[in-house]
Scaffold this motif. Structure first.
Motif, PDB file in Angstrom:
ATOM      1  N   PRO A  10       0.827  -1.208   0.000  1.00  0.00           N
ATOM      2  CA  PRO A  10       0.000   0.000   0.000  1.00  0.00           C
ATOM      3  C   PRO A  10       0.861   1.258   0.000  1.00  0.00           C
ATOM      4  O   PRO A  10       1.809   1.362   0.787  1.00  0.00           O
ATOM      5  N   ARG A  43      -4.725   0.411  -1.481  1.00  0.00           N
ATOM      6  CA  ARG A  43      -4.945  -0.453  -0.307  1.00  0.00           C
ATOM      7  C   ARG A  43      -5.523  -1.788  -0.737  1.00  0.00           C
ATOM      8  O   ARG A  43      -5.905  -1.968  -1.888  1.00  0.00           O
TER       9      ARG A  43
ATOM     10  N   HIS B 273     -11.543   1.506   3.686  1.00  0.00           N
ATOM     11  CA  HIS B 273     -10.617   1.073   4.725  1.00  0.00           C
ATOM     12  C   HIS B 273     -11.025  -0.321   5.216  1.00  0.00           C
ATOM     13  O   HIS B 273     -12.213  -0.575   5.423  1.00  0.00           O
TER      14      HIS B 273
END
Lengths: 77, 697
Positions: A10, A43, B273
């Protein structure tokens, strides 16, 4: 052994060198994974796949298997 | 004149389509496949009416999905009934490089075309300067900036398209790619355009209008020249991108600082996330779930009350006649059974379409893909499984976005296991039979906990069934995920509203027809019996009891009960009794199982009739009646906790929904899958019921 897009951590960036030959080569090219392009790994999804890439301003998700077929050039940007 | 709208997915095609056609649009399917086909009409400046067809989004003429296949099939076949006279190519100004690929292919086919350039407003904000006039000169195609929200640019677009003619120039030369094949095919098929000939070589197997003989000849030519289709597609694409990149560097000036973080990136730091993103996603699911149930309650009650009032009023006015009875007890409840789901389905669709429109849906797919894959599903399956909470019919239609056949099949096979809203009335009444409303587990309402448990059971059994199917169903098709994560944008309300209306319409026509027909059939089964059985039942009832003990209303309900027992439905209930006895069900429950075959919620109404709940058969009175019901032979209660739980298990798993069967049939184009689905779910239901009852009694 050259590095593939699946090896990027990432935040790391790589430059596309070539796409491994498979039935998905064309699809990946069409989506903009062209030699010389900058791709930044943003990510990973929970569980490690798919991966979120920023391809010069375009956001794309690829599974690990697809990312593996994108080979990056050795020179890091 | 036929005008086709073509462009990449996310190019803003549907906004342009809505602006061009307004409400004058129709939705259907492309022949042979389940891909939405939208057509509409627009009036050209000359007054001529043009038919606008919105082709599915595609990245190139070399398809990777069913959607893209349709575009290739139509464009590579001049004799195709949908072959367009002219093309409006919709391209996003922010992603010109990718969007010009298909455009360049169309230019090389020399089809009359105009480019509608969308999202130029965002491009300007993005510190990017695009010289449209220069791009026009480079492509030799007219470009009109169009705003999908305000409709700005639509009129000039219509003006230009009316005048558009076959382009003289090509974007690139196709001939060097495979000179011998192109020359032979041009001679063979009388094609004058190099690229069209090359496309024929790539796609002759998929064009339905090429004769078998001609296919053999083409095959011969390709073999002789060792034509490597895949290799040539890659070569062609690389050559095109080389030209496109060079061309764009001449017309675009980027002022963007390389490191600047966009709004989308900032938002995605949270929304995708691994931890926060997943939590937000779960929270979002919970909110949608709440919305479906909370907001829909009032309109559902109103619809329910409205229709029962209508039935009562009509039965008072209309003369006593089988047809009036069919209307008040067959047709109207049937229509009510469809309409009652409209509020929930509308809310669900509105939320799903909204999330899709702003760009969140692909993030949800991103987050859940890995988990879903373990069960043989796809990230996109989440949308279907979730929609299944409202109704399996739209949920199964939503599987169309899953390109992998196996993953799509598994998704639509397991979606009906997710507890839909039609199960709620059945669950509610059965839970209330076993657990009193005051009952608390710690601080929680026990009834609520059981209800939640049933939903959990539904979802986990769907995942379990998916896992088993993943092991059984074989495929050679590669599963992949290469997905755009579009930049977030503010919702486009007009598009959302149109899209929701269209989806609700599809539900009403798809599920509605089936529910209506079956409810009428069931009315016949419940209202008629063999020979004079029905009348006998009525007279016997009158003879065996003394009329003075009952009010007129009580008498009527009693007769209705006896008549139902004598009807075809009653006979069928007795007929299946030996099969359902081990589950703890008697023939009366058997009747309810049969009548609720079309739609689960009918269960409550049938129980009301069977147990002589006259007049206002609201849940409370039905409940009282069922609670006190005793077996006439043994004198024991009929609805013991074991029976109620066994019934609950049955309704969790059983495929008691003809609309779902019908929609699975139309989505898979075969009876094989709906039949397998029906039998595996019924078997699951039977086993679950059997185990529950045998363990508890």
């Amino acid at each position: 052994m050259s590095k593939s897009a699946s090896n990027l951590l990432p935040g790391e960036t790589g430059i596309v060198e070539t796409i491994k030959n498979s039935t998905l080569t064309l699809k990946l090219l069409e989506m903009g994974f062209l030699p010389g392009k900058n791709m930044k790994m943003m990510r990973k999804a929970p569980g490690g796949s798919p991966l979120y890439f920023n391809l010069e301003g375009n956001y794309l998700a690829l599974r690990i298997e697809e990312a593996e077929s994108i080979l990056l050039s050795e020179a890091q940007s | 004149m036929n005008i086709a709208l073509i462009g990449n997915p996310n190019a803003g095609k549907s906004s342009v389509f809505n602006q061009l056609t307004g409400l004058r649009q129709k939705t259907g399917n492309f022949p042979g496949v389940t891909v939405d086909k939208k057509t509409g009409t627009a009036t050209l400046p000359s007054g001529e009416r043009a038919t606008i067809i919105d082709l599915p989004g595609a990245y190139s003429l070399y398809p990777n999905s069913i959607d893209e296949g349709i575009v290739a099939e139509i464009l590579c076949d001049r004799s195709h009934p949908l072959f367009p006279d002219k093309i409006i190519y919709v391209a996003d100004a922010n992603n010109l490089e990718r969007h010009l690929l298909l455009c360049s292919q169309l230019i090389d086919m020399q089809l009359p075309m105009v480019i509608a350039l969308t999202m130029t407003d965002i491009a300007e904000k993005d510190d990017m300067q695009l010289n449209i006039a220069a791009l026009e000169v480079e492509l030799k195609i007219e470009i009109i900036p169009v705003n999908g929200r305000t409709g700005k640019g639509i009129f000039p677009l219509l003006e230009k398209i009316e005048k558009a003619e076959k382009p003289e120039n090509k974007f690139s030369e196709s001939h060097p790619l495979s000179p011998d094949v192109i020359d032979s095919l041009k001679k063979q098929s009388g094609i004058s355009n190099d690229y069209v000939a090359l496309l024929l070589a790539h796609h002759f197997q998929r064009t339905g209008h090429t004769s078998d003989l001609k296919k053999e000849i083409i095959e011969e030519i390709l073999k002789k020249n060792s034509f490597d289709s895949l290799r040539l597609q890659v070569d062609e694409t690389m050559l095109r991108f080389d030209k496109i990149t060079a061309l764009l560097s001449k017309v675009i000036v980027k002022n963007r600082k390389n490191d600047s973080i966009t709004f989308t990136e900032k938002l995605d730091n949270y929304l995708t996330h691994p931890v926060f993103g997943s939590l937000i996603f779960l929270g979002m699911l919970f909110l949608i779930f709440q919305a479906i149930f909370e907001w829909a309650v009032l309109p559902m009650e109103l619809i329910d009350a409205g229709f029962s009032q209508l039935s009562i009023k009509l039965s008072e006015i209309l003369p006593e006649h089988p047809l009036s009875d069919l209307l008040t007890n067959g047709v109207i409840p049937g229509i009510a059974g469809i309409c009652i789901f409209i509020p929930q389905i509308t809310i669900l669709f509105a939320l799903v379409v909204f999330l899709e429109d702003v760009g969140y849906m692909s993030r949800a797919i991103f987050l859940s893909d890995n988990l879903m894959r373990k069960y043989g599903l796809n990230g996109r399956s989440v949308v279907s499984l979730f929609s299944g909470l409202a109704c399996a019919v739209p949920a199964i239609m939503a599987t169309r976005t899953i390109t992998n056949w196996k993953e799509r099949l598994i998704t639509l096979m397991v979606t009906p296991l997710v507890s839909c809203s039609a199960r709620i009335p059945v669950f509610t009444i059965l839970i209330a039979l076993v657990i009193s409303e005051e009952s608390r587990f710690i601080i929680f309402n026990t009834q609520g906990i059981v209800m939640f448990g049933l939903y959990l059971l539904g979802v986990s059994s769907a995942l379990g069934a998916a896992y088993v199917m993943k092991l059984i169903i074989k495929t050679t098709e590669r599963s992949y995920l290469v997905m755009e994560l579009p930049s977030y944008k503010t919702p486009h309300w007009k598009n959302i509203v149109l899209s929701v209306i269209e989806k609700v319409k599809i539900f009403i026509t798809q599920a509605g027809k089936v529910i209506l027909v079956i409810s009428m059939l069931l009315w016949v089964l419940a209202s008629y019996g063999p020979g004079k059985k029905m009348e006998q039942a009525a007279t016997e009832t009158l003879n065996t009891i003394s009329e003075d003990d009952f009010t007129e209303e009580e008498l009527e309900t009693l007769i209705a009960t006896r008549q139902m027992e004598a009807s075809y439905a009653g006979i069928m209930g007795k007929w299946i009794e030996p099969v359902i006895r081990p589950l703890g069900f008697d023939w009366k429950i058997g009747i309810a199982l049969i009548t609720s075959f079309a739609a689960r919620e009918v269960f409550v109404g049938t129980m009301a009739t069977l147990y002589s709940v006259g007049g206002e058969n609201d849940e409370q009175t039905v409940l009282e009646k069922l609670r006190t019901e005793k077996n006439p032979v043994t004198g024991l209660k009929v609805f013991t906790p074991a029976v109620a739980l066994s019934l609950l298990m049955f309704y969790v798993f059983a495929m008691q929904c003809m609309s779902t069967v019908a929609v699975v049939r139309s989505e898979t184009k075969s009876w094989k899958w709906p039949l397998i689905q029906f039998f595996y779910m019924t078997a699951l239901a039977y086993l679950a019921s059997l185990t529950t009852f045998q363990l508890m009694s």
